[in-house]
Design an enzyme around this catalytic site. Structure first.
Site, PDB file in Angstrom:
ATOM      1  N   VAL A  14       3.987  -1.756  -3.010  1.00  0.00           N
ATOM      2  CA  VAL A  14       3.716  -1.081  -1.746  1.00  0.00           C
ATOM      3  C   VAL A  14       2.533  -0.173  -2.000  1.00  0.00           C
ATOM      4  CG1 VAL A  14       4.552   0.613  -0.078  1.00  0.00           C
ATOM      5  CG2 VAL A  14       6.066  -1.175  -0.856  1.00  0.00           C
ATOM      6  N   SER A  15       1.544  -0.248  -1.101  1.00  0.00           N
ATOM      7  CA  SER A  15       0.348   0.553  -1.335  1.00  0.00           C
ATOM      8  C   SER A  15       0.327   1.848  -0.534  1.00  0.00           C
ATOM      9  CB  SER A  15      -0.910  -0.257  -1.029  1.00  0.00           C
ATOM     10  OG  SER A  15      -0.930  -0.653   0.323  1.00  0.00           O
TER      11      SER A  15
END
Length: 82
Positions: free
Chosen positions: A18-19
């Site tokens: 997840v960025s």
């Protein structure tokens, strides 16, 4: 990536990332991804799997430690599927 035939025991590498916090809030959190992917492995009868996790890493950044580790494990034959 299927590197062996159906009868070969599978060592499955699972990459999750997840960025942004926004993605996490929209249901793409690390724990949500792990839960869904673990359920998929179980449904396929794959009981040997390892999670490779990069939190807060952009897809634009090619230097993601867990991704690099998973790729090394594939090259070394530690993981047979990903």
């Amino acid at each position: 990536m299927n590197l062996m035939d159906e009868n070969t025991p599978k060592n499955v590498g699972i990459y999750v990332r997840v960025s942004t916090e926004e993605q996490a809030k929209e249901g793409y959190s690390i724990s949500a991804q792990k839960e869904k992917l673990k359920a998929y492995c179980i449904s396929q009868g794959w009981d040997s799997y390892k999670f490779y996790i990069d939190e807060g890493k952009s897809a634009k950044d090619i230097h993601r430690p867990s991704l690099e580790l998973m790729l090394r494990h594939i090259e070394q034959g530690i993981m047979t599927h990903c």
